[in-house]
Design a protein around this motif. Structure first.
Motif, PDB file in Angstrom:
ATOM      1  N   PRO A 391       0.684  -1.157   0.063  1.00  0.00           N
ATOM      2  CA  PRO A 391       0.148  -0.070  -0.064  1.00  0.00           C
ATOM      3  C   PRO A 391       0.871   1.289   0.008  1.00  0.00           C
ATOM      4  CG  PRO A 391      -0.574  -1.535   1.697  1.00  0.00           C
ATOM      5  CD  PRO A 391       0.890  -2.163   1.335  1.00  0.00           C
ATOM      6  N   ARG A 392       0.329   2.422  -0.602  1.00  0.00           N
ATOM      7  CA  ARG A 392       0.866   3.511  -0.502  1.00  0.00           C
ATOM      8  C   ARG A 392       0.480   4.521   0.242  1.00  0.00           C
ATOM      9  NH1 ARG A 392       2.944   6.138  -6.131  1.00  0.00           N
ATOM     10  NH2 ARG A 392       3.672   7.995  -5.605  1.00  0.00           N
ATOM     11  N   PRO A 393       1.278   5.302   0.927  1.00  0.00           N
ATOM     12  CA  PRO A 393       0.651   6.402   1.719  1.00  0.00           C
ATOM     13  C   PRO A 393      -0.181   7.288   1.050  1.00  0.00           C
ATOM     14  CG  PRO A 393       3.015   6.167   2.226  1.00  0.00           C
ATOM     15  CD  PRO A 393       2.835   5.358   1.246  1.00  0.00           C
ATOM     16  N   PRO A 394      -1.224   8.082   1.727  1.00  0.00           N
ATOM     17  CA  PRO A 394      -2.154   8.747   0.962  1.00  0.00           C
ATOM     18  C   PRO A 394      -1.268   9.983   0.322  1.00  0.00           C
ATOM     19  CG  PRO A 394      -2.316   9.037   3.225  1.00  0.00           C
ATOM     20  CD  PRO A 394      -1.433   7.887   3.072  1.00  0.00           C
ATOM     21  N   CYS A 395      -1.830  10.144  -1.014  1.00  0.00           N
ATOM     22  CA  CYS A 395      -0.881  11.204  -1.617  1.00  0.00           C
ATOM     23  C   CYS A 395      -1.696  12.517  -1.572  1.00  0.00           C
ATOM     24  CB  CYS A 395      -0.865  10.857  -3.347  1.00  0.00           C
ATOM     25  SG  CYS A 395      -0.042   9.366  -3.631  1.00  0.00           S
ATOM     26  N   ARG A 693       8.685  19.159  -8.340  1.00  0.00           N
ATOM     27  CA  ARG A 693       7.931  19.572  -9.912  1.00  0.00           C
ATOM     28  C   ARG A 693       6.877  18.837  -9.958  1.00  0.00           C
ATOM     29  NH1 ARG A 693      12.221  18.773 -13.544  1.00  0.00           N
ATOM     30  NH2 ARG A 693      13.482  19.811 -12.131  1.00  0.00           N
ATOM     31  N   ASN A 694       6.903  17.514 -10.034  1.00  0.00           N
ATOM     32  CA  ASN A 694       5.643  16.800 -10.301  1.00  0.00           C
ATOM     33  C   ASN A 694       4.659  16.933  -9.090  1.00  0.00           C
ATOM     34  OD1 ASN A 694       7.155  15.524 -12.274  1.00  0.00           O
ATOM     35  ND2 ASN A 694       7.597  13.627 -11.322  1.00  0.00           N
ATOM     36  N   VAL A 695       4.916  17.032  -7.784  1.00  0.00           N
ATOM     37  CA  VAL A 695       3.971  17.447  -6.650  1.00  0.00           C
ATOM     38  C   VAL A 695       3.263  18.447  -7.082  1.00  0.00           C
ATOM     39  CG1 VAL A 695       3.869  17.637  -4.425  1.00  0.00           C
ATOM     40  CG2 VAL A 695       4.949  15.844  -5.165  1.00  0.00           C
ATOM     41  N   ALA A 739       4.698  16.172   1.136  1.00  0.00           N
ATOM     42  CA  ALA A 739       4.479  15.416  -0.094  1.00  0.00           C
ATOM     43  C   ALA A 739       5.545  14.945  -0.988  1.00  0.00           C
ATOM     44  CB  ALA A 739       3.254  15.899  -0.985  1.00  0.00           C
ATOM     45  N   THR A 740       6.391  16.098  -1.252  1.00  0.00           N
ATOM     46  CA  THR A 740       7.747  15.669  -2.054  1.00  0.00           C
ATOM     47  C   THR A 740       8.549  14.656  -1.489  1.00  0.00           C
ATOM     48  OG1 THR A 740       7.626  17.735  -2.912  1.00  0.00           O
ATOM     49  CG2 THR A 740       9.660  16.785  -2.820  1.00  0.00           C
ATOM     50  N   ARG A 741       8.764  14.633  -0.082  1.00  0.00           N
ATOM     51  CA  ARG A 741       9.751  13.735   0.586  1.00  0.00           C
ATOM     52  C   ARG A 741       9.003  12.513   0.578  1.00  0.00           C
ATOM     53  NH1 ARG A 741      13.488  16.847   2.858  1.00  0.00           N
ATOM     54  NH2 ARG A 741      14.520  15.003   4.253  1.00  0.00           N
ATOM     55  N   GLN A 742       7.745  12.256   0.930  1.00  0.00           N
ATOM     56  CA  GLN A 742       6.976  10.918   0.760  1.00  0.00           C
ATOM     57  C   GLN A 742       7.015  10.352  -0.784  1.00  0.00           C
ATOM     58  OE1 GLN A 742       2.507  10.663   0.565  1.00  0.00           O
ATOM     59  NE2 GLN A 742       2.448  10.581   2.542  1.00  0.00           N
ATOM     60  N   ASP A 743       6.812  11.303  -1.419  1.00  0.00           N
ATOM     61  CA  ASP A 743       6.874  10.915  -2.930  1.00  0.00           C
ATOM     62  C   ASP A 743       8.280  10.424  -3.453  1.00  0.00           C
ATOM     63  OD1 ASP A 743       5.094  10.605  -5.116  1.00  0.00           O
ATOM     64  OD2 ASP A 743       5.724  12.250  -6.110  1.00  0.00           O
ATOM     65  N   ALA A 745      10.654   9.220  -1.567  1.00  0.00           N
ATOM     66  CA  ALA A 745      10.955   7.878  -0.722  1.00  0.00           C
ATOM     67  C   ALA A 745      10.152   6.955  -1.489  1.00  0.00           C
ATOM     68  CB  ALA A 745      10.585   7.992   0.678  1.00  0.00           C
ATOM     69  N   TRP A 746       8.880   6.803  -2.087  1.00  0.00           N
ATOM     70  CA  TRP A 746       8.081   5.931  -2.639  1.00  0.00           C
ATOM     71  C   TRP A 746       8.400   5.418  -3.847  1.00  0.00           C
ATOM     72  CZ3 TRP A 746       4.741   2.185  -1.379  1.00  0.00           C
ATOM     73  CH2 TRP A 746       3.896   1.820  -2.550  1.00  0.00           C
ATOM     74  N   GLN A 747       8.694   6.568  -4.837  1.00  0.00           N
ATOM     75  CA  GLN A 747       8.936   6.284  -6.167  1.00  0.00           C
ATOM     76  C   GLN A 747      10.412   6.128  -6.699  1.00  0.00           C
ATOM     77  OE1 GLN A 747       6.373   8.788  -8.686  1.00  0.00           O
ATOM     78  NE2 GLN A 747       6.494   7.620 -10.459  1.00  0.00           N
ATOM     79  N   LEU A 748      10.915   7.254  -6.300  1.00  0.00           N
ATOM     80  CA  LEU A 748      12.405   7.397  -6.685  1.00  0.00           C
ATOM     81  C   LEU A 748      13.355   6.402  -5.805  1.00  0.00           C
ATOM     82  CD1 LEU A 748      12.426  11.133  -7.486  1.00  0.00           C
ATOM     83  CD2 LEU A 748      12.174   9.146  -9.180  1.00  0.00           C
ATOM     84  N   ALA A 749      13.338   6.304  -4.587  1.00  0.00           N
ATOM     85  CA  ALA A 749      14.218   5.622  -3.768  1.00  0.00           C
ATOM     86  C   ALA A 749      13.940   4.237  -3.507  1.00  0.00           C
ATOM     87  CB  ALA A 749      14.687   6.473  -2.650  1.00  0.00           C
ATOM     88  N   ASP A 750      12.787   3.733  -3.335  1.00  0.00           N
ATOM     89  CA  ASP A 750      12.055   2.712  -3.020  1.00  0.00           C
ATOM     90  C   ASP A 750      12.630   2.375  -1.439  1.00  0.00           C
ATOM     91  OD1 ASP A 750      11.686  -0.331  -4.957  1.00  0.00           O
ATOM     92  OD2 ASP A 750      10.793   0.609  -3.302  1.00  0.00           O
ATOM     93  N   LEU A 751      12.649   3.272  -0.824  1.00  0.00           N
ATOM     94  CA  LEU A 751      12.961   3.126   0.717  1.00  0.00           C
ATOM     95  C   LEU A 751      12.907   1.832   1.613  1.00  0.00           C
ATOM     96  CD1 LEU A 751      13.334   6.820   1.887  1.00  0.00           C
ATOM     97  CD2 LEU A 751      15.193   5.313   0.751  1.00  0.00           C
ATOM     98  N   LYS A 752      11.377   1.592   1.327  1.00  0.00           N
ATOM     99  CA  LYS A 752      11.154   0.225   2.176  1.00  0.00           C
ATOM    100  C   LYS A 752      11.977  -0.878   1.979  1.00  0.00           C
ATOM    101  CE  LYS A 752       7.101  -2.303   3.622  1.00  0.00           C
ATOM    102  NZ  LYS A 752       7.959  -3.643   3.644  1.00  0.00           N
TER     103      LYS A 752
END
Length: 813
Positions: A391-395, A693-695, A739-743, A745-752
């Motif tokens: 699951p993804r955190p709420p955007c 930029r995307n956010v 939101a940017t930091r969350q984004d 972490a989720w999409q670009l870095a795959d931190l989990k």
């Protein structure tokens, strides 16, 4: 109650019997209940979704109970939502046949970005009974002043390929729109359709908008697919991702089948594969090309030719992954490893749309690690095991856009709207503070931006509700709706001919007049740029370049990575591998060891005056790239003088001027790097700027398109960088920065995945110091030079290593 006579006779006339899951959905509809239908391709999923609506509309009209219909007025009954415009159109076309054959008094239409404006206006004035659309078009419909009236009569919402939405920003946007529909159409039931579901209860929750359990209906499994790995005559490459060594075998396979789809993982690979097939197409077979950067006319032409059975093969990316029913397709070829089992099953389902006959597919791995991955995927398909994203955190940027869209249609009661937002599955646990901060940002821009009128998009009414501050806000919203942020693209136009499609602006900037490149299945000569288009002419020779497309390669799923580890550690499975791959693994055992399933293998060795570290992480390219960035920072602090790193889906390679000790290896991979090191790197790198930029675009802070003009990509970048710096300085806790930091972490870095890897590795690192490179390390070193280094002591130093030298060194006993 079963099927009414009219429908039962139609089934009999086709030689069919209704399937249990089709009858189950009819029964649930009569009880007013929603459902998640999980059924394999060819099992009549889509018909199952529409049958209850067709039956209800027909019975009401035959009984004379539908007053709007008797008066010649329209009322929307069923809304069908598809992830693809082509699929929405395809479904409408497929429904026309049974409706015509039974002479049903039902009207069905599609509405997408390609629908003419005149038809869209007519649809709002006189809605069809069944409307096929996409999430973006739904968001637009919900933003109009007549939205409440338009959707008041809605009885059923069907979401096709539901799994494709679940964890994306697009899915979050859709979930919010569905919650809005549940408010506007209290009688509507929600039905999801999918063939590949890893976690059915979790996906069913996406449809739970009434706080009632959603029924899960599972169709008959159907014949298991027949999947094999192509045995190419040429040697399997040690590295690379294109799979061109298997093209002769693929061509021969195409010759032996009626119609084939050759799926690839990137648009560049699609162009190369298509070009390679045409070069050996001595029999002049009809072969098409389909990917998202081609002009819509090009794509429609290929889709029509496939539907008419006029093509022997089409090379395609994920643009054809979902649902389109071409009955003549009797084989799917996956070129390159699939990266995920669910994705592979989805693609396999495009072959042979018949439940009682097996779909046939073949995999052509591009390199030796991909052979392991392909075998892992094969075993998972046989075991009927699927993978899925967590699951993804709420955007919050998506929520900001939805707030504006809702306010376009009617004033917002903030308390009632908060409850409505939390009905959407991804937002069930949304903290009140995040909601309030996002709402305040939409209303005023937040503390740092409140002084600027242009970011005041809402104003409060005397009764406490919130409405749009200006009609211009609605125009801006409708021109920029959606969560897909386009990369900087430039049209490719023939000097005397049509637009062929789009490539990345950066690729064109690297061309000089006279350069040749492959695009849309043609060899083109670049002539120059005119009116924001790359002007080209047909070419006949030269050394062509291939356009690069963002989005890049698909990440390896965690589930599949674990299976690859298992294959490496199970000698009983090695005989299933090609002889040269078996030999590769045998020499690896002799020189070092195979990566253990429950430990992290790290190898160190000298080469060319440099000291290399190779870590067999198997966590996917995104996680490895982030890990490489963080490790080079630590190596710098330890005095190891890092020079660079390179990442593949399977392995991370680093190199520097000094060797690391076993104690330093343990320290390098300590999980505390996800603290201060990560914070410092993210702040220094361009990653957060790109994410912001995307956010900012999705949240409506920066418009891609403005009434009367379209901003250039350079303007958008300049605007976003300026705002980003302002917010960091004056309001570091701004909702968009969060939101940017969350984004990121989720999409670009795959931190989990990275965090899981470091926790697993703690105290379980096996460090092998070697005198030279090992066989399994060769593929990652072949990638050197493709990745840039951040923070190293000699960023511009790249290693140019001949592939054969590496291979000889690794295999010399």
């Amino acid at each position: 109650m079963g099927l009414p006579d009219l429908f039962a006779r139609w089934f009999e006339s086709r030689g069919w019997a209704p399937r249990p899951h089709q009858l189950a959905l009819i029964d649930l509809a009569r009880k007013g209940k929603g459902a998640l239908l999980i059924a394999p391709t060819g099992g009549g999923k889509t018909l199952a979704g529409f049958l209850p609506s067709l039956i209800e509309l027909t019975e009401r009209r035959q009984a004379g109970e539908d007053l709007a219909y008797k008066k010649g007025q329209g009322e929307l009954h069923t809304l069908y939502i598809s992830p693809l415009k082509a699929l929405a159109t395809d479904i409408r076309r497929n429904l026309e046949q049974p409706m015509a054959e039974m002479q049903l008094p039902v009207r069905a239409e599609s509405r997408t970005g390609d629908t003419p404006q005149s038809r869209r206006l007519r649809q709002r004035e006189r809605p069809p009974d069944l409307l096929m659309t996409t999430p973006e078009s739904l968001a637009l419909l919900l933003s109009y002043l007549d939205a409440a009236k338009f959707f008041a009569s809605l009885k059923c919402v069907i979401i096709d390929e539901l799994h494709a939405f679940a964890t994306s920003k697009r899915g979050h946007h859709l979930a919010l729109c569905l919650s809005r529909l549940a408010t506007l159409a209290p009688q509507a039931r929600f039905v999801g359709l999918s063939a590949t579901v890893a976690d059915p209860p979790a996906l069913a929750e996406f449809l739970n908008l009434r706080d009632e359990p959603v029924e899960i209906v599972v169709g008959e499994p159907g014949a298991p697919p027949v999947v094999s790995i192509i045995d190419a005559q040429e040697r399997i490459p040690w590295g690379g991702h294109m799979g061109r060594h298997a093209v002769p075998e693929i061509y021969n396979i195409i010759r032996q089948h009626r119609t084939s789809i050759i799926f690839v993982n990137t648009r560049a690979q699609a162009e190369l594969a298509f070009d390679a097939l045409w070069r050996i197409n001595d029999e002049n077979l009809s072969i098409g090309l389909h990917h998202g950067s081609l002009a819509v006319e090009q794509r429609r032409k290929v889709e029509a030719a496939m539907a008419a059975g006029k093509l022997r093969a089409v090379v395609a990316t994920s643009s054809l992954d979902l649902g389109i029913d071409w009955g003549d397709v009797d084989l799917v070829i996956q070129m390159g490893a699939p990266k995920g089992v669910s994705r592979l099953m989805q693609r396999i389902g495009r072959a042979n749309h018949r439940l009682d006959e097996p779909s046939r597919a073949m995999i052509a791995p591009a390199n030796r690690f991909e052979v392991l991955e392909s075998l892992a995927a094969l075993e998972a398909v046989e075991a009927r095991e699927l993978d899925g994203d967590p699951p993804r955190p709420p955007c919050l940027d998506v929520l900001a856009q939805h707030i504006v869209g809702t306010a376009c249609a009617q004033p917002i009661d903030r308390e009632a709207f908060f409850a409505e937002v939390r009905r959407a599955q991804p937002y069930r646990d949304l903290p009140r503070k995040d909601f309030d901060d996002t709402f305040d940002f939409v209303a005023t821009g937040g503390y740092a931006l409140a002084a600027y009128d242009r970011w005041h998009r809402l104003k409060q009414l005397p009764d406490g509700r919130w409405m749009l501050a200006s009609p211009l806000v609605a125009k801006q919203f409708r021109m920029n709706v959606g969560t897909i942020v386009e990369l900087p693209l430039m049209k490719v136009r023939l000097r005397r001919g049509p637009v062929l499609g789009e490539v990345e602006e950066g690729f064109v900037q690297g061309l000089v007049p006279g350069d040749t490149f492959v695009f849309a299945g043609r060899l083109l000569r670049f002539e120059g740029v005119k009116e924001l288009a790359a002007i080209c002419s047909p070419a006949t020779g030269g050394d062509p370049k291939v356009p690069a497309y963002g989005g890049g390669r698909l990440p390896l799923s965690t589930f599949l990575a674990n299976r690859v580890r298992g294959i490496l550690q199970d000698p009983l499975k090695h005989p299933k591998l090609p002889a040269e791959v078996q030999e590769w693994l045998r020499i690896q055992v002799f020189r070092s060891m195979l990566p253990p399933a429950d430990k992290l293998l790290v190898e160190g060795f000298p080469r060319g005056g440099k000291q290399f570290l190779v870590a067999y992480c198997f966590e996917g390219r995104n996680a490895h790239q982030t890990l490489g960035m963080l490790l080079t920072r630590r190596m710098e602090r330890m005095g190891l003088r890092p020079l660079g790193f390179v990442a593949t889906d399977y392995v991370l390679g680093l190199w520097g001027l000094r060797p690391a000790s076993p104690k330093q290896i343990e320290e390098l991979f300590d999980e505390d790097m996800l603290g201060d090191d990560l914070e410092a790197w993210m702040d220094e790198s361009s990653m957060l700027r790109r994410s912001f930029r995307n956010v900012a675009v999705i949240a409506g802070l920066i418009e891609r398109r403005f009434p009367g003009e379209e901003k250039s990509r350079r303007q958008v970048t300049f605007s976003s960088d300026l705002i980003y710096d302002t917010l960091r300085q004056h309001e570091p806790g701004h909702i968009l920065l969060r939101a940017t930091r969350q984004d990121a972490a989720w999409q670009l870095a795959d931190l989990k995945r990275l965090g899981d890897l470091l926790r697993r590795a703690k105290g379980r690192i096996v460090y092998r110091r070697l005198d030279r490179i090992s066989p399994l390390a060769v593929p990652v070193l072949l990638e050197i030079g493709r990745e840039s280094v951040q923070g190293g002591t000699a960023e511009d130093e790249l290693l140019d290593i001949a592939a054969q030298e590496l291979i000889d060194e690794a295999t010399r006993l």
